[in-house]
Design an enzyme around this catalytic site. Structure first.
Site, PDB file in Angstrom:
ATOM      1  N   GLY A  66     -22.196  -1.353  42.524  1.00  0.00           N
ATOM      2  CA  GLY A  66     -21.675  -0.298  41.659  1.00  0.00           C
ATOM      3  C   GLY A  66     -20.647  -0.713  40.635  1.00  0.00           C
TER       4      GLY A  66
ATOM      5  N   GLU B 259     -13.371  -1.975  42.355  1.00  0.00           N
ATOM      6  CA  GLU B 259     -14.325  -1.048  42.971  1.00  0.00           C
ATOM      7  C   GLU B 259     -14.833  -0.064  41.925  1.00  0.00           C
ATOM      8  OE1 GLU B 259     -15.812  -0.179  45.805  1.00  0.00           O
ATOM      9  OE2 GLU B 259     -14.516  -0.554  47.537  1.00  0.00           O
ATOM     10  N   ASP B 260     -16.047   0.418  42.100  1.00  0.00           N
ATOM     11  CA  ASP B 260     -16.546   1.499  41.250  1.00  0.00           C
ATOM     12  C   ASP B 260     -15.913   2.817  41.670  1.00  0.00           C
ATOM     13  OD1 ASP B 260     -17.840   1.460  43.713  1.00  0.00           O
ATOM     14  OD2 ASP B 260     -19.838   1.853  42.907  1.00  0.00           O
TER      15      ASP B 260
ATOM     16  N   ASP C 158     -14.031   6.278  48.120  1.00  0.00           N
ATOM     17  CA  ASP C 158     -14.338   7.581  48.721  1.00  0.00           C
ATOM     18  C   ASP C 158     -13.499   7.672  50.006  1.00  0.00           C
ATOM     19  OD1 ASP C 158     -15.631   9.822  49.748  1.00  0.00           O
ATOM     20  OD2 ASP C 158     -17.639   9.040  49.607  1.00  0.00           O
TER      21      ASP C 158
ATOM     22  N   LYS D 140     -11.624   9.446  45.014  1.00  0.00           N
ATOM     23  CA  LYS D 140     -11.729  10.799  45.575  1.00  0.00           C
ATOM     24  C   LYS D 140     -10.576  10.997  46.557  1.00  0.00           C
ATOM     25  CE  LYS D 140     -16.812  11.036  45.426  1.00  0.00           C
ATOM     26  NZ  LYS D 140     -18.049  11.042  46.220  1.00  0.00           N
TER      27      LYS D 140
ATOM     28  N   PHE E 212     -20.690  14.200  44.643  1.00  0.00           N
ATOM     29  CA  PHE E 212     -21.467  12.987  44.427  1.00  0.00           C
ATOM     30  C   PHE E 212     -21.658  12.730  42.934  1.00  0.00           C
ATOM     31  CE2 PHE E 212     -25.463  10.583  44.122  1.00  0.00           C
ATOM     32  CZ  PHE E 212     -25.107   9.490  44.906  1.00  0.00           C
ATOM     33  N   VAL E 213     -21.336  11.528  42.502  1.00  0.00           N
ATOM     34  CA  VAL E 213     -21.445  11.185  41.084  1.00  0.00           C
ATOM     35  C   VAL E 213     -22.345   9.958  40.875  1.00  0.00           C
ATOM     36  CG1 VAL E 213     -19.201  12.182  40.444  1.00  0.00           C
ATOM     37  CG2 VAL E 213     -19.315   9.789  41.170  1.00  0.00           C
TER      38      VAL E 213
ATOM     39  N   ASP F 113     -25.130   4.680  41.409  1.00  0.00           N
ATOM     40  CA  ASP F 113     -26.536   5.068  41.495  1.00  0.00           C
ATOM     41  C   ASP F 113     -26.797   6.231  42.432  1.00  0.00           C
ATOM     42  OD1 ASP F 113     -25.988   3.604  43.953  1.00  0.00           O
ATOM     43  OD2 ASP F 113     -28.160   3.595  44.234  1.00  0.00           O
TER      44      ASP F 113
ATOM     45  N   ARG G  58     -27.692   3.907  37.221  1.00  0.00           N
ATOM     46  CA  ARG G  58     -26.611   2.939  36.966  1.00  0.00           C
ATOM     47  C   ARG G  58     -26.432   2.662  35.474  1.00  0.00           C
ATOM     48  NH1 ARG G  58     -25.227   0.786  41.953  1.00  0.00           N
ATOM     49  NH2 ARG G  58     -26.906   0.352  43.418  1.00  0.00           N
TER      50      ARG G  58
HETATM   51  P1  5GP Z   1     -16.204   4.450  50.994  1.00  0.00           P
HETATM   52  O1  5GP Z   1     -16.400   3.247  51.852  1.00  0.00           O
HETATM   53  O2  5GP Z   1     -14.888   4.483  50.248  1.00  0.00           O
HETATM   54  O3  5GP Z   1     -16.471   5.744  51.735  1.00  0.00           O
HETATM   55  O4  5GP Z   1     -17.340   4.426  49.913  1.00  0.00           O
HETATM   56  C1  5GP Z   1     -17.333   3.484  48.934  1.00  0.00           C
HETATM   57  C2  5GP Z   1     -18.718   3.205  48.446  1.00  0.00           C
HETATM   58  O5  5GP Z   1     -19.604   4.307  48.646  1.00  0.00           O
HETATM   59  C3  5GP Z   1     -18.648   2.981  46.960  1.00  0.00           C
HETATM   60  O6  5GP Z   1     -18.440   1.627  46.647  1.00  0.00           O
HETATM   61  C4  5GP Z   1     -19.994   3.501  46.505  1.00  0.00           C
HETATM   62  O7  5GP Z   1     -20.944   2.492  46.561  1.00  0.00           O
HETATM   63  C5  5GP Z   1     -20.334   4.588  47.490  1.00  0.00           C
HETATM   64  N1  5GP Z   1     -19.985   5.945  47.012  1.00  0.00           N
HETATM   65  C6  5GP Z   1     -18.959   6.736  47.398  1.00  0.00           C
HETATM   66  N2  5GP Z   1     -18.957   7.904  46.736  1.00  0.00           N
HETATM   67  C7  5GP Z   1     -20.008   7.856  45.891  1.00  0.00           C
HETATM   68  C8  5GP Z   1     -20.530   8.766  44.891  1.00  0.00           C
HETATM   69  O8  5GP Z   1     -20.033   9.879  44.648  1.00  0.00           O
HETATM   70  N3  5GP Z   1     -21.618   8.332  44.206  1.00  0.00           N
HETATM   71  C9  5GP Z   1     -22.218   7.131  44.423  1.00  0.00           C
HETATM   72  N4  5GP Z   1     -23.269   6.843  43.682  1.00  0.00           N
HETATM   73  N5  5GP Z   1     -21.756   6.254  45.336  1.00  0.00           N
HETATM   74  C10 5GP Z   1     -20.661   6.611  46.052  1.00  0.00           C
END
Ligand code: 5GP
Length: 178
Positions: free
Chosen positions: A48, A102-103, A106, A134, A155-156, A162, A168
């Site tokens: 991402g 990081e992209d 969450d 977030k 969700f984005v 993606d 993407r």
């Molecule tokens: P975390 O481990 O912080 O819960 O999630 C991080 C990863 O989950 C991000 O690097 C991304 O790949 C994915 N992710 C979390 N939220 C979203 C979202 O809203 N959209 C997309 N496409 N990926 C997300």
């Protein structure tokens, strides 16, 4: 209002490419200022973060290297919560100043795992830059030093992010229409 369809879902534009570009300028300025005179290693988290990492890195005016690692924790539109293996380490990062790119952050599970891996590699310092954050979903204590945009718990896609592999290439960030 710009809308797009990916597979079975509809998305609406939330942050335009132009607004993203201006914010990336600002984040790069902050990093250039904070690390003036120092050497840094950027660590982009695939897949991402590839666009954000490239756009940010182009604006960096420091002695800098970049490397990418991969680790996935997401399937479809819901975080699975589990984290997978980290692959792709190829830089000698011992005693270096690392900025993780990081992209999106969450829950923070992914970030926590990466920061854990960096700590055992004895890096000098760890900072975190993310395009999207977030805050309502975040469950960890690790400080996020450079945040592009705080967004709601939806969700984005787009600008590297993606939905099942698609979206993407969108230059803006889009949010799911429920
Ligand atoms: P975390 O481990 O912080 O819960 O999630 C991080 C990863 O989950 C991000 O690097 C991304 O790949 C994915 N992710 C979390 N939220 C979203 C979202 O809203 N959209 C997309 N496409 N990926 C997300």
């Amino acid at each position: 209002m710009k809308e797009t369809v990916l597979l079975d879902k509809k998305f609406r534009e939330m942050i335009s490419g132009e607004v993203i570009s201006k914010r990336v300028d600002e984040l790069a300025e902050m990093i250039n200022r904070d690390f003036a005179g120092k050497e840094v290693v950027f660590l982009g988290i695939l897949n991402g973060a590839f666009l954000f990492a490239a756009d940010l890195f182009k604006r960096i005016d420091l002695k800098a290297r970049i490397s990418f690692v991969k680790l996935a924790s997401y399937e479809g539109t819901r975080s699975s919560g589990s984290v997978k293996e980290l692959i792709g380490w190829n830089e000698d990062i011992k005693n270096t100043q690392v900025i993780v790119i990081e992209d999106i952050v969450d829950t923070g599970h992914t970030l926590e795992q990466i920061v854990g891996e960096l700590k055992v590699r004895n890096v000098a310092s760890i900072k975190v830059a993310t395009l999207l954050f977030k805050p309502k979903a975040y469950t960890k204590k690790i400080p996020i030093d450079y945040v592009g945009f705080e967004i709601p718990n939806d969700f984005v896609v787009g600008y590297g992010l993606d939905y099942d592999g698609y979206g993407r290439n969108l230059p803006s960030v889009y949010t799911l229409v429920k």
